[in-house]
Write an enzyme that holds these catalytic residues in place. Structure first.
Site, mmCIF file in Angstrom:
data_model
loop_
_atom_site.group_PDB
_atom_site.id
_atom_site.type_symbol
_atom_site.label_atom_id
_atom_site.label_comp_id
_atom_site.label_asym_id
_atom_site.label_seq_id
_atom_site.Cartn_x
_atom_site.Cartn_y
_atom_site.Cartn_z
ATOM 1 N N ARG A 76 -35.789 62.564 33.007
ATOM 2 C CA ARG A 76 -34.989 62.664 31.781
ATOM 3 C C ARG A 76 -35.911 62.926 30.593
ATOM 4 O O ARG A 76 -37.096 62.581 30.615
ATOM 5 C CB ARG A 76 -34.174 61.395 31.562
ATOM 6 C CG ARG A 76 -34.960 60.181 31.164
ATOM 7 C CD ARG A 76 -34.124 58.915 30.935
ATOM 8 N NE ARG A 76 -33.104 58.730 31.930
ATOM 9 C CZ ARG A 76 -31.786 58.922 31.715
ATOM 10 N NH1 ARG A 76 -31.346 59.261 30.532
ATOM 11 N NH2 ARG A 76 -30.927 58.755 32.679
ATOM 12 N N ALA A 97 -41.360 67.249 34.621
ATOM 13 C CA ALA A 97 -41.518 66.101 33.731
ATOM 14 C C ALA A 97 -40.500 66.142 32.590
ATOM 15 O O ALA A 97 -39.711 67.074 32.463
ATOM 16 C CB ALA A 97 -42.944 66.063 33.178
ATOM 17 N N HIS A 98 -40.571 65.117 31.750
ATOM 18 C CA HIS A 98 -39.629 64.978 30.642
ATOM 19 C C HIS A 98 -39.728 66.166 29.681
ATOM 20 O O HIS A 98 -40.797 66.689 29.441
ATOM 21 C CB HIS A 98 -39.867 63.662 29.893
ATOM 22 C CG HIS A 98 -41.224 63.546 29.289
ATOM 23 N ND1 HIS A 98 -42.331 63.155 30.016
ATOM 24 C CD2 HIS A 98 -41.657 63.783 28.038
ATOM 25 C CE1 HIS A 98 -43.380 63.151 29.220
ATOM 26 N NE2 HIS A 98 -43.004 63.536 28.013
ATOM 27 N N ASN A 99 -38.561 66.569 29.185
ATOM 28 C CA ASN A 99 -38.419 67.629 28.171
ATOM 29 C C ASN A 99 -38.733 69.032 28.684
ATOM 30 O O ASN A 99 -38.828 69.963 27.887
ATOM 31 C CB ASN A 99 -39.271 67.358 26.928
ATOM 32 C CG ASN A 99 -38.915 66.068 26.248
ATOM 33 O OD1 ASN A 99 -37.949 65.404 26.599
ATOM 34 N ND2 ASN A 99 -39.698 65.673 25.272
ATOM 35 N N SER A 117 -42.613 68.779 28.323
ATOM 36 C CA SER A 117 -42.336 69.680 27.199
ATOM 37 C C SER A 117 -42.770 71.123 27.436
ATOM 38 O O SER A 117 -42.934 71.888 26.497
ATOM 39 C CB SER A 117 -42.943 69.142 25.902
ATOM 40 O OG SER A 117 -42.411 67.868 25.611
#
Length: 183
Positions: A76, A97-99, A117
């Site tokens: 998330r 991974a996140h983002n 990201s």
């Protein structure tokens, strides 16, 4: 399947999958066995000599016609969304991974790791064991050959290889010269 999740029409969720709260799956999404959607991203801050967890408050969105291979994980986002674009196919043992945001019709092959990201354009192919650093952007129509390492933005479509990453034609010539004369 946890609270406030939305699954579209004709989804297949095979055994031992986890879909954490607030995740959204479009139509015709397939999750192979053991997939984890919406786990916490790797978020910590050093505070008074200790690593303190930063709450991960975002969500995961898998658009229509996405397939996620066995034992892959998609974290998330910290605040907003981790998003996988329409038609993207993810092989087994892949980690987003996140983002992270992927474009449409991407192919992410076994053991790819995409750091936080990172943004992938449309029709990006990352072959087996490709890895990225965080916060990089990869434009549309890029292919990275197996075990390649993405350490900076890729702004031009093409085929890339190696570590550090180079256009594949240049990388192949360099490897040929490196091993020329060896028996």
């Amino acid at each position: 399947v946890m609270d406030r999740c939305r699954l579209g029409d004709d989804c297949f969720v095979y055994p031992n999958c986890t879909i954490r709260e607030d995740s959204e799956l479009g139509d015709r999404v397939i999750l192979q066995p053991g997939v984890s959607i919406g786990g916490d991203g790797y978020g910590f801050v050093l505070h008074e000599g200790r690593h303190e967890k930063i709450p991960q408050l975002g969500r995961v969105v898998l658009q229509d016609d996405v397939e996620v291979g066995a034992n892959s994980t998609i974290d998330r986002a910290r605040f907003s969304e981790t998003r996988v674009g329409r038609g993207t196919k993810i092989d087994n043992l892949v980690m987003l991974a996140h983002n992270v945001v992927t474009g449409e019709d991407c192919l992410l092959v076994s053991q790819v790791g995409v750091s936080g990201s990172t943004r992938l354009g449309d029709r990006v192919t990352l072959a087996g064991q490709v890895g990225t650093v965080g916060h990089v952007n990869v434009t549309d129509d890029v292919t990275v050959l197996g075990k390649g390492g993405i350490t900076k933005d890729i702004g031009e479509a093409g085929i890339y290889a190696g570590m550090p990453l180079k256009p594949a034609r240049l990388w192949r010539r360099a490897m040929a010269r490196l091993y020329a004369g060896l028996k």
